[in-house]
Design an enzyme around this catalytic site. Structure first.
Site, PDB file in Angstrom:
ATOM      1  N   SER A 175       3.252  -9.593   2.291  1.00 16.56           N
ATOM      2  CA  SER A 175       2.053  -9.593   3.126  1.00 16.56           C
ATOM      3  C   SER A 175       1.527  -8.175   3.310  1.00 16.56           C
ATOM      4  O   SER A 175       2.199  -7.306   3.861  1.00 16.56           O
ATOM      5  CB  SER A 175       2.357 -10.208   4.495  1.00 16.56           C
ATOM      6  OG  SER A 175       1.245  -9.973   5.342  1.00 16.56           O
ATOM      7  N   HIS A 220      -0.133 -11.514  -0.494  1.00 19.10           N
ATOM      8  CA  HIS A 220      -0.514 -12.360   0.636  1.00 19.10           C
ATOM      9  C   HIS A 220      -1.458 -11.575   1.553  1.00 19.10           C
ATOM     10  O   HIS A 220      -1.117 -10.496   2.035  1.00 19.10           O
ATOM     11  CB  HIS A 220       0.742 -12.798   1.391  1.00 19.10           C
ATOM     12  CG  HIS A 220       0.507 -13.800   2.475  1.00 19.10           C
ATOM     13  ND1 HIS A 220       0.353 -15.150   2.219  1.00 19.10           N
ATOM     14  CD2 HIS A 220       0.412 -13.660   3.827  1.00 19.10           C
ATOM     15  CE1 HIS A 220       0.176 -15.795   3.368  1.00 19.10           C
ATOM     16  NE2 HIS A 220       0.196 -14.909   4.357  1.00 19.10           N
ATOM     17  N   ASP A 266      -3.542 -11.661   5.016  1.00 14.63           N
ATOM     18  CA  ASP A 266      -3.622 -12.330   6.317  1.00 14.63           C
ATOM     19  C   ASP A 266      -4.895 -11.953   7.056  1.00 14.63           C
ATOM     20  O   ASP A 266      -5.032 -10.827   7.533  1.00 14.63           O
ATOM     21  CB  ASP A 266      -2.430 -11.906   7.184  1.00 14.63           C
ATOM     22  CG  ASP A 266      -1.142 -12.604   6.783  1.00 14.63           C
ATOM     23  OD1 ASP A 266      -1.168 -13.839   6.645  1.00 14.63           O
ATOM     24  OD2 ASP A 266      -0.125 -11.908   6.617  1.00 14.63           O
ATOM     25  N   MET A 314      -7.218 -12.487  10.311  1.00 12.47           N
ATOM     26  CA  MET A 314      -7.153 -12.975  11.707  1.00 12.47           C
ATOM     27  C   MET A 314      -8.433 -12.605  12.442  1.00 12.47           C
ATOM     28  O   MET A 314      -8.922 -11.485  12.298  1.00 12.47           O
ATOM     29  CB  MET A 314      -5.979 -12.326  12.432  1.00 12.47           C
ATOM     30  CG  MET A 314      -4.646 -12.522  11.751  1.00 12.47           C
ATOM     31  SD  MET A 314      -3.354 -11.701  12.691  1.00 12.47           S
ATOM     32  CE  MET A 314      -1.951 -11.931  11.601  1.00 12.47           C
ATOM     33  N   HIS A 328      -4.656 -16.138   3.392  1.00  9.71           N
ATOM     34  CA  HIS A 328      -4.283 -16.989   4.527  1.00  9.71           C
ATOM     35  C   HIS A 328      -5.287 -16.743   5.651  1.00  9.71           C
ATOM     36  O   HIS A 328      -5.266 -15.695   6.290  1.00  9.71           O
ATOM     37  CB  HIS A 328      -2.845 -16.611   4.942  1.00  9.71           C
ATOM     38  CG  HIS A 328      -2.349 -17.305   6.170  1.00  9.71           C
ATOM     39  ND1 HIS A 328      -1.211 -16.891   6.841  1.00  9.71           N
ATOM     40  CD2 HIS A 328      -2.809 -18.390   6.860  1.00  9.71           C
ATOM     41  CE1 HIS A 328      -1.001 -17.688   7.879  1.00  9.71           C
ATOM     42  NE2 HIS A 328      -1.955 -18.591   7.920  1.00  9.71           N
ATOM     43  N   MET A 380      -6.545 -17.190   9.186  1.00  9.56           N
ATOM     44  CA  MET A 380      -6.205 -17.585  10.560  1.00  9.56           C
ATOM     45  C   MET A 380      -7.459 -17.385  11.394  1.00  9.56           C
ATOM     46  O   MET A 380      -7.552 -16.491  12.246  1.00  9.56           O
ATOM     47  CB  MET A 380      -5.042 -16.723  11.076  1.00  9.56           C
ATOM     48  CG  MET A 380      -3.719 -17.100  10.437  1.00  9.56           C
ATOM     49  SD  MET A 380      -2.464 -15.824  10.635  1.00  9.56           S
ATOM     50  CE  MET A 380      -2.807 -14.849   9.183  1.00  9.56           C
ATOM     51  N   MET A 398       4.127 -22.492   8.662  1.00  7.77           N
ATOM     52  CA  MET A 398       4.350 -21.294   9.482  1.00  7.77           C
ATOM     53  C   MET A 398       5.739 -21.380  10.094  1.00  7.77           C
ATOM     54  O   MET A 398       6.084 -22.372  10.739  1.00  7.77           O
ATOM     55  CB  MET A 398       3.314 -21.187  10.600  1.00  7.77           C
ATOM     56  CG  MET A 398       1.895 -20.844  10.163  1.00  7.77           C
ATOM     57  SD  MET A 398       1.722 -19.406   9.095  1.00  7.77           S
ATOM     58  CE  MET A 398       2.466 -18.098  10.085  1.00  7.77           C
ATOM     59  N   GLY A 402      -0.241 -14.822  14.026  1.00  6.73           N
ATOM     60  CA  GLY A 402      -0.932 -13.791  14.800  1.00  6.73           C
ATOM     61  C   GLY A 402      -0.319 -12.413  14.639  1.00  6.73           C
ATOM     62  O   GLY A 402      -1.020 -11.414  14.722  1.00  6.73           O
ATOM     63  N   GLY A 437       2.922  -9.928  12.628  1.00  4.43           N
ATOM     64  CA  GLY A 437       4.070  -9.759  11.750  1.00  4.43           C
ATOM     65  C   GLY A 437       5.289  -9.413  12.588  1.00  4.43           C
ATOM     66  O   GLY A 437       5.181  -9.146  13.793  1.00  4.43           O
ATOM     67  N   ASP A 457       5.974 -18.809   5.765  1.00  4.86           N
ATOM     68  CA  ASP A 457       5.377 -17.563   6.249  1.00  4.86           C
ATOM     69  C   ASP A 457       5.844 -17.241   7.666  1.00  4.86           C
ATOM     70  O   ASP A 457       5.545 -17.983   8.602  1.00  4.86           O
ATOM     71  CB  ASP A 457       3.848 -17.724   6.211  1.00  4.86           C
ATOM     72  CG  ASP A 457       3.113 -16.436   6.528  1.00  4.86           C
ATOM     73  OD1 ASP A 457       3.765 -15.394   6.706  1.00  4.86           O
ATOM     74  OD2 ASP A 457       1.870 -16.505   6.595  1.00  4.86           O
TER      75      ASP A 457
HETATM   76  C1  DX5 Z   1       1.722 -14.084  10.670  1.00  6.19           C
HETATM   77  C2  DX5 Z   1       1.227 -13.831   9.259  1.00  6.19           C
HETATM   78  C3  DX5 Z   1       2.331 -13.474   8.343  1.00  6.19           C
HETATM   79  C4  DX5 Z   1       2.973 -12.160   8.624  1.00  6.19           C
HETATM   80  C5  DX5 Z   1       4.396 -12.207   8.139  1.00  6.19           C
HETATM   81  O1  DX5 Z   1       0.677 -14.520  11.454  1.00  6.19           O
HETATM   82  O2  DX5 Z   1       0.619 -14.988   8.742  1.00  6.19           O
HETATM   83  O3  DX5 Z   1       1.941 -13.543   6.985  1.00  6.19           O
HETATM   84  O4  DX5 Z   1       2.303 -11.073   8.043  1.00  6.19           O
HETATM   85  O5  DX5 Z   1       5.051 -11.078   8.574  1.00  6.19           O
HETATM   86  P1  DX5 Z   1       6.626 -11.005   8.684  1.00  6.19           P
HETATM   87  O6  DX5 Z   1       7.196 -11.295   7.330  1.00  6.19           O
HETATM   88  O7  DX5 Z   1       6.854  -9.607   9.134  1.00  6.19           O
HETATM   89  O8  DX5 Z   1       7.073 -12.025   9.705  1.00  6.19           O
HETATM   90 ZN    ZN Z   2       0.290 -15.237   6.470  1.00  5.89          ZN
END
Ligand code: DX5
Ligand code: ZN
Length: 214
Positions: A7, A32, A34, A36, A65, A67, A136, A141, A143, A174
Site C-alpha cells: 500500500s 495498492h 488507498d 479516502m 481501493h 474508501m 477488510m 481509514g 494504516g 487488507d
Molecule cells: C486501510 C487501508 C489499508 C492500509 C493497510 O484503510 O485500506 O490498505 O493502507 O495498511 P497496513 O498494512 O499498515 O495495515
Molecule cells: Zn486498502
C-alpha cells in the site's frame, strides 16, 4: 495465487518516486492505492494527483481501493488515470451492480470491499459478476492497525461462495497483514495480501515482500 500488493499509503510521500522504483525492483505484484475522502472513512489520504504519479512510475498492476461515498462519480477518472482494478465498498454503493458494470464496461477489473462487520452473505447476488472480493481485516481509514482475527472465517466463507457460484473472483485481504499472519492467510484461501506498514516500516522492504510470499 500468492500476490502481494504493497500500500502506497505507507510510502514516504517526499520520496514517492524512490519508493515506487523500490517496488518495481521487488517481488511485489501489484500497487495498492488507498483513496479516502474524510466522509466514508474518518481520514483523508489523496486523490487524482497522487494516482497520476503512481501510474507514471509503476511498472505493475495498479489496484485502487476507493474508501469514498458515491464512488460511481469517480471510477471512470481513476481508470482514465491508469487503474487496472477498482474496488468499491459494498457499504458505499446504493446500486452496486450498476457500479460494477460501469467499471467493467471500461475494460478494467472490478472489486467489492466488505468492512469487518459486513457479512459475506451480502455478496451472494454479486459474486458471479465481480473480479475480486476485498475483505477488510481492520476498520478502513488508517494504516498500522491491528489485524481482526474473524477475517479467517470470512475468507473460508468467501471461498465457499466463490466455488458454489463458479466465480473466478480473487480474494484480497487488507489491514494488519504482517510476517506473522501472511502464510496463514494464504493457507486459508487468500490470493492477494495488501501490506502497508509491514513493508514500508521494515528495515529491508524488498526482503519483507519476499518473506510475505513464503
Ligand atoms: C486501510 C487501508 C489499508 C492500509 C493497510 O484503510 O485500506 O490498505 O493502507 O495498511 P497496513 O498494512 O499498515 O495495515
Ligand atoms: Zn486498502
Amino acid at each position: 495465487m500468492k500476490l502481494i500488493s504493497p500500500s502506497i499509503l505507507a510510502a514516504d510521500f517526499g520520496n514517492l518516486q524512490r519508493d515506487i522504483e523500490m517496488l518495481n525492483n521487488s517481488q511485489a505484484d501489484w500497487f495498492h492505492v488507498d483513496v479516502m475522502d474524510g466522509r466514508f472513512v474518518p481520514n483523508i489520504s489523496f486523490g487524482f494527483p497522487v494516482m497520476k504519479v503512481v501510474k507514471q512510475h509503476a511498472k505493475k498492476f495498479v489496484d485502487v481501493h476507493l474508501m469514498i461515498v458515491e464512488p460511481e462519480k469517480y471510477v471512470e477518472e481513476f481508470i482514465k488515470l491508469g487503474a487496472d482494478l477498482v474496488s468499491v465498498h459494498y457499504e458505499a454503493c446504493t446500486h452496486l451492480h450498476r457500479t460494477i458494470d460501469l467499471i467493467q464496461s471500461t475494460g478494467a477489473k472490478a472489486g467489492v470491499v466488505l468492512n469487518p462487520a459486513t457479512p459475506v452473505l451480502m455478496l451472494e447476488d454479486i459474486i458471479a459478476d465481480v473480479d475480486l472480493i476485498l475483505l477488510m481485516s481492520v476498520n478502513p481509514g488508517f494504516g498500522g492497525q491491528k489485524f481482526i482475527e474473524n477475517t479467517y472465517k470470512k475468507i473460508r466463507e468467501t471461498k465457499d461462495l466463490i466455488l458454489n457460484n463458479n466465480s473466478t473472483a480473487l480474494i484480497e485481504i487488507d489491514g494488519g497483514v504482517n510476517l506473522d499472519n501472511a502464510a496463514k492467510l494464504f493457507d486459508a484461501g487468500a490470493d492477494v495480501l495488501v501490506a502497508g506498514n509491514a513493508v514500508f516500516s521494515s528495515e529491508n522492504p524488498e526482503r519483507t515482500i519476499e518473506l510475505l510470499k513464503i
